[in-house]
Design an enzyme around this catalytic site. Structure first.
Site, PDB file in Angstrom:
ATOM      1  N   CYS A 277       0.577  -1.350  -0.549  1.00 41.68           N
ATOM      2  CA  CYS A 277       0.117   0.170   0.197  1.00 41.68           C
ATOM      3  C   CYS A 277       0.744   0.980   0.071  1.00 41.68           C
ATOM      4  O   CYS A 277       0.388   2.488  -0.394  1.00 41.68           O
ATOM      5  CB  CYS A 277      -0.544   0.251   1.163  1.00 41.68           C
ATOM      6  SG  CYS A 277      -0.403  -0.303   2.596  1.00 41.68           S
ATOM      7  N   THR A 278       1.700   1.587   0.572  1.00 48.34           N
ATOM      8  CA  THR A 278       3.005   2.160   0.359  1.00 48.34           C
ATOM      9  C   THR A 278       3.915   2.908  -0.899  1.00 48.34           C
ATOM     10  O   THR A 278       3.193   3.405  -1.271  1.00 48.34           O
ATOM     11  CB  THR A 278       4.394   2.218   0.838  1.00 48.34           C
ATOM     12  OG1 THR A 278       3.358   2.032   2.720  1.00 48.34           O
ATOM     13  CG2 THR A 278       4.744   3.354   2.208  1.00 48.34           C
TER      14      THR A 278
END
Lengths: 431, 520
Positions: free
Chosen positions: A207-208
């Protein structure tokens, strides 16, 4: 004419107060000298450590040396792999290395093998007195470790036959740091016993990478994981190319994608060098550290073969960055080691977990790191990663809970490509 | 840097960078003794691309050399060892300039001392003790670093003599974090205050960087505790709970990070011991037209520290990655970068006024910036003359039977006796007849120990016997090990990065153990 082996001769021709059971050579009975000349040693890897190991062993009296390496020579090798020259780029490392040593050092008979270690079986490995590894890969270490363990014969009381135990010396370096270890399979700590000392490679949360990049590494992994999948930039006929980290076109594409993403997000620091470093997982390497570790490995091989002094028991760590730091200690063998242990490894888990979740735990556990296991229970396949036919037959079990498949206290037998030579038994206890 | 060189040196540039590489490439090294140890050491410097080397050796290649030295061949037996090894070393890297001098080092040291003072570093791997001592004096006077390696069977020693060596970046394993959580500078406070912790929407709240959370938390804590920081264990636990309570839900990653890092909020920046030593040094206090760049910048740092810095070194300017969205994190990075630049500018102004007032050439901003970034990692190493060791009538280092490194330190004293024996008897102990030489060697060792006021039995008998039976054998594996260690030290000396050995090291190949210690 002076003896070529003058220096080694001084040591094997005299007795040491530190080696009470060593019988020195005499001119009439040069038994150690003869053994050095006739025994066979295997070097795995002809790179940074391998080149040094070849030189060291050839200049220690060993003559019959085999070397395996599946790679070809790259420009970035030349700052430390001193048996290679600019005109050798592209050629097989093992072949060029063997040629150089045989030409430079009289008496040396190095036999090269340009292939993978997995291309050989026990009939090849059993001819060697000692095996020394200069590898840059954990999976390769695990493989040869399990091969040597599997080659050992046991009697009815589970005692290993010493004639089937082949000592393995293993070295590794990174920048100014390194380590040397001596493994006597089933007698001392093996690679699997100490697997937690090799943590897996750094990855960032997906997700980063996808939504909130902050540092240049996030942008680079975005390019190599997300953008490449989506855009499929290189095709070969019908096939979409996987990233070939040695292909400059691929690397350039990744660099430019990463740079653009960084610029859009105001993130400084994406360089071609960093891009290579992240995608190829480049480890800094210099001649001096390789020299130190390879020399200490060769010294152990020499002592094991000649018995002129005690062997390292069993791990030496080295760090030359701030002063010179060495630390020598005995890493403990694990009774329940999945490769060399005598007692079975226990695994505690809830019966509600699915088989798929269990398999994920096998990959994540730093002591196991089994990425593609195949499991059997009570002689029947529970889940097979390969071949595709068996995978299809067993994949439905993945969604079932463990409680539906086995009972608490059951033993599951696993195989995994990283340890293809040993079957691992895990005892599953429900909590 | 040309792309060929960048590719070739890629793996080492990731350690010492272009700056370090430049220092290697402008160096001129001298090696005395083209034996296995010396040539292995040089190999590890030629490969990474030192500027030039000169080999000084007057021996002929022997059959024994072909058995332990990689840089000779069987058909070179009888030829000049300096010429042969120099040629085969050069062949490793066409970018390095190779030279050799086929002359007696003893003669050169006695008659042409000026030959030695044109080198950047001098490495000795084979030289009799008397000449070594003479050479060491000349080099110390000329401020040239000296590296000495000695091997004997399974054991070897390394000795560095650095009159004054400055470390510009020690490159610690875990770099310091300079976050100013409990002493936030103005822009940081403003940024923290711009967050409406209670009012902002959920997905913004869960992306507040932990750095901001901790500044807020510690500021509030201080208000409630008379300006003090958490000190006792109960207070620290209380603070951590305080931070945890700021989260809205237990899933917020940023608040989990903040709680795990809350100790950072009550760390007070301290002046590192090494930097403090530099500030108190005579050369920092008294600047003259002869002052080096190093001391001028150190003084500028010191002046900054005690005035604009308010007893804190210049802000390092980098922050670790932390859970946040891109915008907030980048903004935070920019704030830190900006403040670091401001601090640097103040230091740079100090530097400029010094160089102007002393009529010295300007120092480039890049160099000063590097000092500011590494101000916590500066160090000064100073060793006494080698002669002080050789004439010492007191113990070189403490040693008793309970020492963890008894054998290694005893081997050092034993190796000193080996070179003393060589001066007296013109051979290695045990070279021809270990049994006959043992009592002679024991006597030499005994006088040496008595001179330095060690108990005469401090060196275990096994050690004495081992050295004598080795007969001066130079095993290739041991030579290669020390070649690696020695070359690594030369690289640290040349690049001023990382920390060199200070100042003696023993490798014991019998037990695969090492020990380093300082000889005063």
């Amino acid at each position: 004419m002076q003896d070529k082996l003058y220096h080694v001769g001084k040591i094997i021709g005299t007795s040491s107060p530190f080696a009470s059971d060593f019988l020195p050579d005499s001119t009439q009975q040069p038994k150690t000298r003869n053994f050095l000349a006739s025994c066979k040693i295997l070097i795995i890897g002809a790179g940074g450590l391998g080149c040094e190991l070849l030189k060291n062993l050839a200049l220690s009296g060993f003559q019959n040396i085999n070397v395996i390496d599946m790679d070809t020579i790259d420009v970035s090798n030349l700052n430390r792999q001193f048996l290679f020259r600019p005109q050798d780029v592209g050629k097989p490392k093992a072949v060029v290395a063997a040629e150089f040593i045989n030409k430079r050092i009289s008496g040396a008979k190095v036999v090269p093998h340009y292939c993978k270690i997995q291309d050989f079986d026990r009939t090849f490995y059993k001819q060697f007195s000692v095996i020394v590894c200069g590898l840059d890969s954990i999976p390769a270490r695990r493989w040869i470790n399990s091969m040597l363990i599997e080659m050992i014969d046991f009697d009815n009381e589970n005692n290993p036959d010493p004639d089937t135990i082949i000592p393995m010396v293993d070295g590794g370096t990174e920048g100014f740091k390194g380590q040397t270890r001596v493994i006597l399979p089933t007698l001392s700590a093996c690679i699997e016993c100490s697997l937690e000392m090799f943590p897996p490679q750094k990855t960032y949360p997906i997700c980063t990478i996808a939504s909130t990049p902050r540092i240049p590494e996030h942008c680079i992994q975005w390019a190599s994981i997300i953008a490449w999948e989506k855009e499929k930039p290189f095709v070969h006929g019908d096939n979409v190319c996987k990233i070939d980290t040695d292909n400059p076109e691929h690397m350039l594409w990744l660099f430019e994608k990463a740079k653009k993403r960084a610029e859009e997000n105001n993130i400084p620091g994406v360089t071609y060098r960093l891009t290579q470093g992240v995608v190829k997982n480049i480890i800094p390497a210099i001649a001096s550290t390789n020299a130190v570790i390879a020399a200490s490995c060769s010294n152990e091989v020499f002592k094991i073969a000649t018995n002129t002094a005690p062997t390292l028991n069993n791990w030496m760590m080295y760090n030359g960055a701030q002063g010179i730091y060495t630390y020598t200690y005995e890493y403990a063998k694990k009774d329940d080691c999945i490769a060399c242990g005598t007692s079975k490894r226990n695994f505690e888990i809830s019966s509600l977990q699915t088989l798929e979740q269990f398999i994920q735990l096998l990959a994540d556990d730093p002591n196991l790191q089994l990425k593609k296991p195949s499991l059997t229970y009570d002689g029947k396949p529970l889940f097979m990663s390969a071949p595709p036919g068996l995978y299809e037959q067993t994949k439905d079990n993945l969604n079932k809970s463990l409680g539906d498949l086995i009972t608490s206290g059951s033993e599951i037998v696993l195989t995994d490509p990283s340890l293809e030579n040993v079957a691992i038994t895990l005892k599953i206890n429900f909590i | 840097m040309a792309t060929d060189k960048t590719k070739r040196y890629d793996r080492q540039l990731r350690l010492w960078g272009e700056e370090g590489q430049e220092k290697l490439e402008t160096s001129k090294l001298l090696l005395i003794g083209a034996n296995a140890t010396g040539t292995e050491l040089l190999k590890n410097l030629v490969l990474p691309g030192i500027g030039s080397f000169t080999l000084l050796d007057n021996k002929k290649v022997s059959a024994a050399d072909t058995g332990n030295n990689f840089f000779v061949t069987t058909d070179s037996i009888g030829q000049s060892r300096a010429a042969v090894t120099s040629n085969l070393l050069q062949e490793l890297n066409e970018l390095v300039s190779a030279n050799f001098v086929d002359e007696d080092p003893e003669k050169l040291i006695a008659e042409t001392p000026e030959f030695f003072t044109k080198f950047t570093v001098v490495i000795v791997c084979e030289l009799n003790e008397n000449s070594l001592r003479k050479l060491a004096e000349q080099l110390y006077n000329a401020q040239i670093p000296l590296v000495i390696v000695q091997t004997c069977g399974f054991v070897a020693s390394l000795r560095l003599v650095l009159r004054e060596h400055t470390v510009l970046d020690s490159k610690p394993e875990t770099p310091l974090e300079d976050l100013r959580l409990n002493a936030p500078f103005v822009e940081l406070s403003d940024f923290v205050n711009s967050f409406d912790f209670d009012g902002i929407p959920a997905n913004q709240h869960s992306h507040i960087p932990y750095l901001v959370i901790l500044v807020k938390a510690i500021t509030e804590w201080r208000k409630k505790h008379n300006g003090t920081l958490p000190q006792t264990r109960p207070e620290k636990t209380e603070f951590q709970n305080f931070v945890r309570a700021m989260a809205r839900t237990p899933d917020e990653e940023n608040f989990k990070e903040a709680a795990a890092s809350c100790f950072k909020a009550y760390v007070i920046p301290r002046l590192p011991y090494n930097t403090a030593e530099l500030f108190e040094h005579e050369k920092c206090k008294n600047l003259t037209p002869n002052s080096s760049r190093f001391w001028i910048i150190v003084r500028a740092l010191k002046d900054f520290y005690y005035s604009d810095g308010q007893n804190i070194l210049p802000l390092i300017g980098t922050i670790p990655d932390m859970h946040s969205d891109t915008e907030k994190f980048v903004k935070l990075q920019q704030i830190f970068h900006h403040k670091a630049t401001q601090d640097f500018e103040r230091v740079f102004n100090n530097v400029k006024s010094t160089t102007t007032s002393l009529n010295l050439p300007e120092i480039s901003p890049e160099v000063v910036k590097s000092f500011c970034k590494n101000s916590n990692y500066l160090q000064l190493l100073s060793n006494k003359r080698l002669e002080d060791e050789y004439t010492s009538t007191t113990q070189l280092f403490e040693l008793d039977n309970s020492d963890d490194n008894l054998h290694e330190k005893a081997f050092y004293l034993g190796l000193r006796a080996v070179t003393r024996f060589q001066v007296e008897y013109k051979r290695y102990p045990g070279e021809n007849d270990p049994n006959a030489d043992l009592p002679l060697f024991q006597n030499v060792l005994r006088s040496l120990l008595q001179q330095m006021q060690y108990p005469v039995d401090i060196v275990p008998e096994q050690i004495v016997q081992e050295l004598c039976r080795s007969g001066g054998a130079e095993l290739h594996n041991i030579a290669s090990f020390m070649g690696g260690v020695g070359a690594q030290e030369v690289i640290k000396i040349l690049t001023n990065q990382y920390i060199p050995l200070n100042n003696a090291f023993i490798y014991n190949g019998l037990t695969s153990t090492g020990s380093n210690f300082n000889i005063q």
